[in-house]
Scaffold this motif. Structure first.
Motif, short mmCIF file in Angstrom:
data_model
loop_
_atom_site.label_atom_id
_atom_site.label_comp_id
_atom_site.label_asym_id
_atom_site.label_seq_id
_atom_site.Cartn_x
_atom_site.Cartn_y
_atom_site.Cartn_z
N ASP A 42 0.83 -1.22 0.00
CA ASP A 42 0.00 0.00 0.00
C ASP A 42 0.85 1.26 0.00
O ASP A 42 0.51 2.26 -0.65
N GLU A 43 1.98 1.21 0.74
CA GLU A 43 2.87 2.38 0.76
C GLU A 43 3.41 2.67 -0.63
O GLU A 43 3.40 3.81 -1.09
N PHE A 44 3.89 1.63 -1.30
CA PHE A 44 4.41 1.81 -2.66
C PHE A 44 3.32 2.34 -3.59
O PHE A 44 3.56 3.24 -4.40
N THR A 45 2.13 1.78 -3.48
CA THR A 45 1.04 2.15 -4.39
C THR A 45 0.63 3.60 -4.21
O THR A 45 0.44 4.33 -5.19
N HIS A 46 0.52 4.05 -2.96
CA HIS A 46 0.01 5.39 -2.70
C HIS A 46 1.08 6.49 -2.75
O HIS A 46 0.80 7.61 -3.13
N ILE A 47 2.30 6.14 -2.35
CA ILE A 47 3.36 7.16 -2.33
C ILE A 47 4.12 7.19 -3.65
O ILE A 47 4.35 8.26 -4.22
N ASN A 48 4.49 6.03 -4.16
CA ASN A 48 5.29 5.96 -5.38
C ASN A 48 4.46 5.72 -6.63
O ASN A 48 4.99 5.73 -7.74
N GLN A 49 3.17 5.45 -6.46
CA GLN A 49 2.26 5.14 -7.57
C GLN A 49 2.75 3.95 -8.38
O GLN A 49 2.48 3.82 -9.57
N TYR A 50 3.50 3.08 -7.73
CA TYR A 50 3.96 1.83 -8.35
C TYR A 50 4.33 0.87 -7.24
O TYR A 50 4.96 1.26 -6.25
N SER A 51 3.92 -0.36 -7.35
CA SER A 51 4.28 -1.36 -6.35
C SER A 51 5.04 -2.50 -6.99
O SER A 51 4.58 -3.06 -8.00
N PRO A 52 6.20 -2.86 -6.45
CA PRO A 52 6.94 -4.01 -6.97
C PRO A 52 6.26 -5.34 -6.65
O PRO A 52 6.61 -6.38 -7.19
N CYS A 96 6.58 -10.74 -7.75
CA CYS A 96 7.07 -9.40 -8.09
C CYS A 96 7.15 -9.21 -9.60
O CYS A 96 7.07 -10.18 -10.37
N SER A 97 7.33 -7.97 -10.00
CA SER A 97 7.43 -7.66 -11.42
C SER A 97 8.78 -8.04 -12.00
O SER A 97 8.85 -8.64 -13.08
N PHE A 98 9.85 -7.69 -11.28
CA PHE A 98 11.19 -7.87 -11.83
C PHE A 98 12.11 -8.57 -10.84
O PHE A 98 11.83 -8.62 -9.64
N ILE A 99 13.22 -9.13 -11.36
CA ILE A 99 14.16 -9.86 -10.52
C ILE A 99 14.68 -8.97 -9.39
O ILE A 99 14.75 -9.39 -8.24
N SER A 100 15.03 -7.74 -9.73
CA SER A 100 15.57 -6.83 -8.71
C SER A 100 14.55 -6.57 -7.60
O SER A 100 14.92 -6.36 -6.44
#
Length: 242
Positions: A42-52, A96-100
């Motif tokens: 939720d933090e990634f989604t709301h603050i960064n507008q992207y979640s890994p 997750c989306s990517f290896i990193s």
């Protein structure tokens, strides 16, 4: 003299209560870990507008599955022996989306002070012979009960979408053939794992290129002030001495 059948019923009731409490600990442990994961998401989604974090799933083994594993490993069928020797009774899987992103999420979770990492297997850097890839961690999560704090082991798997798709397919094939998979299918599974890895690498590279382009200044960009209540903005300015 006390009736032996009454003693038997009493013993059974006590065992059932003890086993129910034992299984509840793992459900509570999953709830604690899922809360941590969902807070990050939720933090990634709301603050960064992207979640890994693309997807999260959890499970607790059935009592029958626990017993089968204990018998296979030669572990005595007691709650104490099972809890000390079987660490994947509860499991959480993060896709997750990517290896990193897999390493990034693992670092964020394991750096939290109340989690204990007791085992780590990096099958992304060192895949299994059949091509299986995933980052495996056994973490102990504190569960606060009414009379004590128990640290519950949970198997945490973190992988990419491509890795998860391959693992799901491999599991279905092994189940269909009762683990006796024809050699030609095993070869194709290994090739598919290599193809999934190439896709992961390509998508990671494309994402890196996109991030570089996004970071470049654009001549049409204009500063946009956040739409916040005036009273709140004034309070922020006062706090910063503006």
């Amino acid at each position: 003299m006390e009736d032996s059948s009454a003693i038997s019923r009493t013993d059974f009731a006590e065992l059932r209560t003890e086993f129910s409490r034992f299984m509840m600990l793992y459900q509570f442990g999953i709830a604690e870990l899922m809360t941590k994961v969902n807070i990050l998401k939720d933090e990634f989604t709301h603050i960064n507008q992207y979640s890994p974090i693309e997807h999260v799933a959890s499970r607790v083994k059935t009592p029958e599955s626990i017993m089968r594993k204990a018998e296979r490993l030669g572990i005595p069928i007691t709650i104490e022996d099972i809890s000390k020797n079987i660490f994947d009774i509860a499991g959480v899987r993060i896709t997750c989306s990517f290896i990193s992103d897999t390493y990034r999420i693992a670092e964020m979770l394991t750096s939290q002070s109340d989690l204990r990492v007791i085992e780590r297997e990096d099958y992304i850097a060192n895949p299994k012979p059949n091509g299986y890839k995933s980052l495996h961690l056994i973490v102990e999560v504190p569960v606060f009960m009414s009379d004590r704090v128990s640290y519950v082991p949970i198997e945490l798997q973190i992988r990419t979408i491509a890795m998860d798709f391959w693992a799901s397919l491999e599991h279905k094939i092994y189940y269909k053939y009762n683990r006796d998979v024809p050699a030609e299918l095993l070869d194709e599974l290994t090739e598919a794992a290599a193809a999934a890895h190439r896709l992961d690498v390509k998508m990671e590279r494309l994402n890196d290129e996109f991030a570089k382009i996004k970071a470049l200044p654009h001549p049409d960009d204009e500063s946009v002030e956040l739409e916040l209540p005036t009273q709140f903005l004034n309070a922020l300015r006062l706090q910063r001495g503006l």
